[in-house]
Scaffold this motif. Structure first.
Motif, PDB file in Angstrom:
ATOM      1  N   MET A 188      74.875  21.608   8.183  1.00 54.44           N
ATOM      2  CA  MET A 188      74.149  21.684   9.424  1.00 54.44           C
ATOM      3  C   MET A 188      73.952  20.259   9.967  1.00 54.44           C
ATOM      4  O   MET A 188      73.584  19.356   9.234  1.00 54.44           O
ATOM      5  CB  MET A 188      72.811  22.363   9.162  1.00 54.44           C
ATOM      6  N   LYS A 189      74.173  20.113  11.242  1.00 59.84           N
ATOM      7  CA  LYS A 189      74.024  18.803  11.865  1.00 59.84           C
ATOM      8  C   LYS A 189      72.556  18.486  12.125  1.00 59.84           C
ATOM      9  O   LYS A 189      71.725  19.386  12.266  1.00 59.84           O
ATOM     10  CB  LYS A 189      74.778  18.761  13.194  1.00 59.84           C
ATOM     11  N   ASP A 190      72.264  17.202  12.247  1.00 60.29           N
ATOM     12  CA  ASP A 190      70.910  16.769  12.586  1.00 60.29           C
ATOM     13  C   ASP A 190      70.641  16.951  14.071  1.00 60.29           C
ATOM     14  O   ASP A 190      69.502  17.152  14.488  1.00 60.29           O
ATOM     15  CB  ASP A 190      70.696  15.305  12.209  1.00 60.29           C
ATOM     16  N   HIS A 191      71.716  16.884  14.884  1.00 64.79           N
ATOM     17  CA  HIS A 191      71.547  16.953  16.333  1.00 64.79           C
ATOM     18  C   HIS A 191      72.712  17.743  16.948  1.00 64.79           C
ATOM     19  O   HIS A 191      73.863  17.552  16.576  1.00 64.79           O
ATOM     20  CB  HIS A 191      71.516  15.538  16.929  1.00 64.79           C
ATOM     21  N   TYR A 192      72.402  18.610  17.884  1.00 67.27           N
ATOM     22  CA  TYR A 192      73.417  19.378  18.617  1.00 67.27           C
ATOM     23  C   TYR A 192      73.309  19.028  20.089  1.00 67.27           C
ATOM     24  O   TYR A 192      72.204  18.913  20.637  1.00 67.27           O
ATOM     25  CB  TYR A 192      73.215  20.882  18.419  1.00 67.27           C
ATOM     26  N   ASP A 193      74.446  18.893  20.771  1.00 69.33           N
ATOM     27  CA  ASP A 193      74.468  18.531  22.182  1.00 69.33           C
ATOM     28  C   ASP A 193      74.635  19.790  23.030  1.00 69.33           C
ATOM     29  O   ASP A 193      75.698  20.415  23.054  1.00 69.33           O
ATOM     30  CB  ASP A 193      75.620  17.560  22.459  1.00 69.33           C
ATOM     31  N   PHE A 194      73.584  20.169  23.715  1.00 73.44           N
ATOM     32  CA  PHE A 194      73.622  21.347  24.589  1.00 73.44           C
ATOM     33  C   PHE A 194      73.621  20.943  26.064  1.00 73.44           C
ATOM     34  O   PHE A 194      73.327  21.761  26.937  1.00 73.44           O
ATOM     35  CB  PHE A 194      72.422  22.255  24.309  1.00 73.44           C
ATOM     36  N   SER A 195      73.953  19.697  26.367  1.00 76.60           N
ATOM     37  CA  SER A 195      73.895  19.213  27.748  1.00 76.60           C
ATOM     38  C   SER A 195      74.891  19.952  28.659  1.00 76.60           C
ATOM     39  O   SER A 195      74.659  20.047  29.859  1.00 76.60           O
ATOM     40  CB  SER A 195      74.157  17.711  27.806  1.00 76.60           C
ATOM     41  N   GLN A 196      75.968  20.472  28.100  1.00 73.28           N
ATOM     42  CA  GLN A 196      76.953  21.210  28.895  1.00 73.28           C
ATOM     43  C   GLN A 196      76.768  22.732  28.790  1.00 73.28           C
ATOM     44  O   GLN A 196      77.560  23.495  29.306  1.00 73.28           O
ATOM     45  CB  GLN A 196      78.377  20.830  28.449  1.00 73.28           C
ATOM     46  N   GLY A 197      75.712  23.136  28.100  1.00 73.45           N
ATOM     47  CA  GLY A 197      75.461  24.569  27.901  1.00 73.45           C
ATOM     48  C   GLY A 197      75.015  25.262  29.180  1.00 73.45           C
ATOM     49  O   GLY A 197      74.492  24.638  30.110  1.00 73.45           O
ATOM     50  N   LYS A 198      75.238  26.561  29.233  1.00 73.91           N
ATOM     51  CA  LYS A 198      74.830  27.372  30.385  1.00 73.91           C
ATOM     52  C   LYS A 198      73.951  28.501  29.894  1.00 73.91           C
ATOM     53  O   LYS A 198      74.199  29.086  28.846  1.00 73.91           O
ATOM     54  CB  LYS A 198      76.053  27.922  31.103  1.00 73.91           C
ATOM     55  N   ARG A 199      72.938  28.818  30.674  1.00 75.61           N
ATOM     56  CA  ARG A 199      72.042  29.911  30.329  1.00 75.61           C
ATOM     57  C   ARG A 199      72.676  31.247  30.695  1.00 75.61           C
ATOM     58  O   ARG A 199      73.520  31.335  31.568  1.00 75.61           O
ATOM     59  CB  ARG A 199      70.720  29.791  31.072  1.00 75.61           C
ATOM     60  N   GLY A 200      72.217  32.274  30.013  1.00 84.10           N
ATOM     61  CA  GLY A 200      72.658  33.615  30.363  1.00 84.10           C
ATOM     62  C   GLY A 200      73.583  34.189  29.311  1.00 84.10           C
ATOM     63  O   GLY A 200      73.847  33.590  28.273  1.00 84.10           O
ATOM     64  N   ALA A 201      74.064  35.388  29.624  1.00 82.97           N
ATOM     65  CA  ALA A 201      74.940  36.101  28.697  1.00 82.97           C
ATOM     66  C   ALA A 201      76.242  35.344  28.511  1.00 82.97           C
ATOM     67  O   ALA A 201      76.779  34.747  29.448  1.00 82.97           O
ATOM     68  CB  ALA A 201      75.218  37.503  29.212  1.00 82.97           C
ATOM     69  N   ILE A 202      76.740  35.369  27.297  1.00 85.15           N
ATOM     70  CA  ILE A 202      77.997  34.694  26.986  1.00 85.15           C
ATOM     71  C   ILE A 202      79.171  35.518  27.495  1.00 85.15           C
ATOM     72  O   ILE A 202      80.095  34.998  28.089  1.00 85.15           O
ATOM     73  CB  ILE A 202      78.125  34.461  25.465  1.00 85.15           C
ATOM     74  N   ALA A 203      79.124  36.829  27.259  1.00 86.15           N
ATOM     75  CA  ALA A 203      80.230  37.702  27.648  1.00 86.15           C
ATOM     76  C   ALA A 203      79.915  38.394  28.975  1.00 86.15           C
ATOM     77  O   ALA A 203      78.808  38.870  29.191  1.00 86.15           O
ATOM     78  CB  ALA A 203      80.474  38.754  26.574  1.00 86.15           C
ATOM     79  N   LYS A 204      80.886  38.417  29.839  1.00 84.10           N
ATOM     80  CA  LYS A 204      80.749  39.139  31.101  1.00 84.10           C
ATOM     81  C   LYS A 204      80.914  40.626  30.820  1.00 84.10           C
ATOM     82  O   LYS A 204      81.691  41.032  29.970  1.00 84.10           O
ATOM     83  CB  LYS A 204      81.808  38.685  32.112  1.00 84.10           C
ATOM     84  N   THR A 205      80.208  41.459  31.570  1.00 82.49           N
ATOM     85  CA  THR A 205      80.314  42.898  31.399  1.00 82.49           C
ATOM     86  C   THR A 205      80.419  43.564  32.762  1.00 82.49           C
ATOM     87  O   THR A 205      79.960  43.017  33.766  1.00 82.49           O
ATOM     88  CB  THR A 205      79.106  43.457  30.614  1.00 82.49           C
ATOM     89  N   THR A 206      81.016  44.722  32.774  1.00 82.65           N
ATOM     90  CA  THR A 206      81.133  45.472  34.020  1.00 82.65           C
ATOM     91  C   THR A 206      79.986  46.468  34.149  1.00 82.65           C
ATOM     92  O   THR A 206      79.891  47.156  35.141  1.00 82.65           O
ATOM     93  CB  THR A 206      82.469  46.243  34.064  1.00 82.65           C
TER      94      THR A 206
END
Length: 83
Positions: free
Chosen positions: A1-19
């Protein structure tokens, strides 16, 4: 496990698109219990409800003659299996 993770490029919301569309619906407890019992041991009762509704809609659109033919075929097949 890392000490630090970079979420600066992360996006909120569902990962998978659904119909599918998320809604709120009120159902009787016995309806939900029945569907949950059908998928015991795995599966998704909400998907089962969705499939049941699709089948109902399809059946409503089916012409009466086609419905009668389907029911007669099913009954004849059930009679063969029982014999």
């Amino acid at each position: 496990m890392k000490d630090h993770y970079d979420f600066s490029q992360g996006k909120r919301g569902a990962i998978a698109k659904t119909t599918k569309e998320k809604i709120t619906i009120r159902l009787d407890p016995e309806i939900i219990d029945w569907f949950k019992a059908q998928v015991e041991g795995g599966g998704n009762y909400q998907s089962l409800i969705n499939e049941a509704l699709k089948a109902h809609i399809k059946q409503q659109a089916e012409p009466l003659e086609d419905t009668l033919r389907r029911v007669i075929r099913e009954e004849m097949q059930a009679g063969k299996v029982a014999a």
